[in-house]
Design a protein around this motif. Structure first.
Motif, PDB file in Angstrom:
ATOM      1  N   ASN A  39      -4.999 -17.398   9.481  1.00  0.00           N
ATOM      2  CA  ASN A  39      -3.817 -16.410   8.634  1.00  0.00           C
ATOM      3  C   ASN A  39      -4.503 -15.923   7.622  1.00  0.00           C
ATOM      4  O   ASN A  39      -4.308 -14.668   7.368  1.00  0.00           O
ATOM      5  CB  ASN A  39      -2.592 -17.493   8.135  1.00  0.00           C
ATOM      6  CG  ASN A  39      -1.488 -16.585   7.793  1.00  0.00           C
ATOM      7  OD1 ASN A  39      -1.415 -15.632   8.472  1.00  0.00           O
ATOM      8  ND2 ASN A  39      -0.809 -17.135   6.687  1.00  0.00           N
ATOM      9  N   LEU A  40      -5.292 -16.436   6.707  1.00  0.00           N
ATOM     10  CA  LEU A  40      -5.963 -15.826   5.615  1.00  0.00           C
ATOM     11  C   LEU A  40      -6.733 -14.734   5.919  1.00  0.00           C
ATOM     12  O   LEU A  40      -6.903 -13.637   5.283  1.00  0.00           O
ATOM     13  CB  LEU A  40      -6.733 -16.896   4.770  1.00  0.00           C
ATOM     14  CG  LEU A  40      -5.764 -17.900   4.155  1.00  0.00           C
ATOM     15  CD1 LEU A  40      -6.906 -19.098   3.486  1.00  0.00           C
ATOM     16  CD2 LEU A  40      -5.104 -17.408   2.869  1.00  0.00           C
ATOM     17  N   ILE A  43      -4.622 -11.908   6.852  1.00  0.00           N
ATOM     18  CA  ILE A  43      -4.004 -10.916   5.505  1.00  0.00           C
ATOM     19  C   ILE A  43      -5.237 -10.281   5.066  1.00  0.00           C
ATOM     20  O   ILE A  43      -5.055  -9.158   4.453  1.00  0.00           O
ATOM     21  CB  ILE A  43      -3.446 -12.227   4.646  1.00  0.00           C
ATOM     22  CG1 ILE A  43      -2.359 -12.997   5.234  1.00  0.00           C
ATOM     23  CG2 ILE A  43      -3.319 -11.739   3.098  1.00  0.00           C
ATOM     24  CD1 ILE A  43      -1.801 -14.210   4.334  1.00  0.00           C
ATOM     25  N   ARG A  46      -5.915  -7.056   6.476  1.00  0.00           N
ATOM     26  CA  ARG A  46      -4.674  -6.231   6.452  1.00  0.00           C
ATOM     27  C   ARG A  46      -4.817  -5.720   4.868  1.00  0.00           C
ATOM     28  O   ARG A  46      -4.651  -4.329   4.809  1.00  0.00           O
ATOM     29  CB  ARG A  46      -3.464  -6.766   6.579  1.00  0.00           C
ATOM     30  CG  ARG A  46      -2.803  -7.075   7.746  1.00  0.00           C
ATOM     31  CD  ARG A  46      -1.330  -7.351   7.842  1.00  0.00           C
ATOM     32  NE  ARG A  46      -0.933  -8.575   7.383  1.00  0.00           N
ATOM     33  CZ  ARG A  46      -0.740  -9.877   7.794  1.00  0.00           C
ATOM     34  NH1 ARG A  46      -0.791 -10.100   9.115  1.00  0.00           N
ATOM     35  NH2 ARG A  46      -0.173 -10.728   7.182  1.00  0.00           N
ATOM     36  N   GLU A  47      -5.495  -6.435   4.021  1.00  0.00           N
ATOM     37  CA  GLU A  47      -5.369  -5.795   2.550  1.00  0.00           C
ATOM     38  C   GLU A  47      -6.508  -4.900   2.765  1.00  0.00           C
ATOM     39  O   GLU A  47      -6.516  -3.770   2.134  1.00  0.00           O
ATOM     40  CB  GLU A  47      -5.647  -6.906   1.781  1.00  0.00           C
ATOM     41  CG  GLU A  47      -5.758  -6.689   0.246  1.00  0.00           C
ATOM     42  CD  GLU A  47      -5.563  -7.743  -0.833  1.00  0.00           C
ATOM     43  OE1 GLU A  47      -5.821  -7.592  -1.814  1.00  0.00           O
ATOM     44  OE2 GLU A  47      -5.856  -9.050  -0.203  1.00  0.00           O
ATOM     45  N   ARG A 107       2.891  -4.413  -0.524  1.00  0.00           N
ATOM     46  CA  ARG A 107       2.404  -5.497  -0.453  1.00  0.00           C
ATOM     47  C   ARG A 107       3.043  -6.580   0.841  1.00  0.00           C
ATOM     48  O   ARG A 107       1.966  -7.468   1.038  1.00  0.00           O
ATOM     49  CB  ARG A 107       3.122  -6.412  -2.129  1.00  0.00           C
ATOM     50  CG  ARG A 107       2.450  -6.041  -3.212  1.00  0.00           C
ATOM     51  CD  ARG A 107       3.006  -6.373  -4.412  1.00  0.00           C
ATOM     52  NE  ARG A 107       2.902  -5.999  -5.637  1.00  0.00           N
ATOM     53  CZ  ARG A 107       1.822  -6.380  -6.534  1.00  0.00           C
ATOM     54  NH1 ARG A 107       1.408  -7.621  -6.334  1.00  0.00           N
ATOM     55  NH2 ARG A 107       1.557  -5.557  -7.531  1.00  0.00           N
ATOM     56  N   LEU A 108       4.208  -6.263   1.006  1.00  0.00           N
ATOM     57  CA  LEU A 108       4.788  -6.909   2.176  1.00  0.00           C
ATOM     58  C   LEU A 108       3.877  -6.637   3.329  1.00  0.00           C
ATOM     59  O   LEU A 108       3.708  -7.428   4.374  1.00  0.00           O
ATOM     60  CB  LEU A 108       6.033  -6.595   2.444  1.00  0.00           C
ATOM     61  CG  LEU A 108       7.031  -7.280   1.803  1.00  0.00           C
ATOM     62  CD1 LEU A 108       8.636  -6.863   1.994  1.00  0.00           C
ATOM     63  CD2 LEU A 108       6.991  -8.747   2.000  1.00  0.00           C
ATOM     64  N   ILE A 110       1.026  -6.181   3.501  1.00  0.00           N
ATOM     65  CA  ILE A 110      -0.334  -7.181   3.532  1.00  0.00           C
ATOM     66  C   ILE A 110       0.016  -8.526   3.865  1.00  0.00           C
ATOM     67  O   ILE A 110      -0.591  -9.166   4.838  1.00  0.00           O
ATOM     68  CB  ILE A 110      -1.015  -6.799   2.143  1.00  0.00           C
ATOM     69  CG1 ILE A 110      -1.596  -5.523   2.017  1.00  0.00           C
ATOM     70  CG2 ILE A 110      -2.220  -8.155   2.181  1.00  0.00           C
ATOM     71  CD1 ILE A 110      -2.113  -5.196   0.700  1.00  0.00           C
ATOM     72  N   SER A 111       0.693  -9.103   3.194  1.00  0.00           N
ATOM     73  CA  SER A 111       1.101 -10.500   3.297  1.00  0.00           C
ATOM     74  C   SER A 111       2.045 -10.877   4.553  1.00  0.00           C
ATOM     75  O   SER A 111       2.016 -11.859   5.011  1.00  0.00           O
ATOM     76  CB  SER A 111       1.758 -11.179   2.025  1.00  0.00           C
ATOM     77  OG  SER A 111       2.866 -10.472   1.682  1.00  0.00           O
ATOM     78  N   LYS A 112       3.160 -10.156   4.772  1.00  0.00           N
ATOM     79  CA  LYS A 112       4.009 -10.623   5.724  1.00  0.00           C
ATOM     80  C   LYS A 112       4.805  -9.326   6.401  1.00  0.00           C
ATOM     81  O   LYS A 112       6.028  -8.933   5.972  1.00  0.00           O
ATOM     82  CB  LYS A 112       5.100 -11.364   4.991  1.00  0.00           C
ATOM     83  CG  LYS A 112       6.047 -12.207   6.071  1.00  0.00           C
ATOM     84  CD  LYS A 112       5.200 -13.376   6.696  1.00  0.00           C
ATOM     85  CE  LYS A 112       6.446 -14.108   7.412  1.00  0.00           C
ATOM     86  NZ  LYS A 112       5.589 -15.033   8.325  1.00  0.00           N
TER      87      LYS A 112
END
Length: 127
Positions: A39-40, A43, A46-47, A107-108, A110-112
């Protein structure tokens, strides 16, 4: 060197390898750890693929400069924004809202990212 994979592609490959090959073949704590690392990696990929906060920072800086002058830096933007919002200046809040929304969406993404496409997703995971 166009023939080398990007950091984003490498992270996505690492995530896929962990999720598809490692997670199914381990159990307990190692399985959980492999899922977390996969998962990391996703993320981080995506970042790397997303635009940075530059546009949001520029817009906030422009919005705040009218009151504080040219001394607005990226480091003090959150504090200055907090101060201005505490003043209950409705006109400022209306101007700041689309900029803050853009930042939350960035931000979303990237994270979710599923939260951006499924309005019920955020509420369904709340305790």
């Amino acid at each position: 060197m166009g023939d080398q994979p990007s950091a984003e592609a490498l992270l996505r490959a690492m995530a896929a390898t962990l999720a598809d090959q490692v997670v199914p073949n381990v159990s307990g704590g190692p399985r959980h750890s492999a899922r977390v690392v996969a998962n990391l990696c996703t993320i981080l990929a995506r970042e790397l693929a997303s635009p940075g906060p530059g546009e949001v920072d520029e817009q906030l800086r422009a919005l705040l400069t009218d009151r504080v002058g040219a001394g607005v830096s990226g480091h003090n933007l959150p504090a200055l924004l907090d101060d201005r919002l505490r003043e209950h200046d409705e006109e400022f809040a209306v101007r700041a809202l689309p900029i803050l929304r853009m930042d939350v969406e960035r931000r979303l993404a990237i994270s979710k990212p599923s939260y951006l496409h499924d309005p019920g997703a955020a509420g369904s995971e709340r305790a």
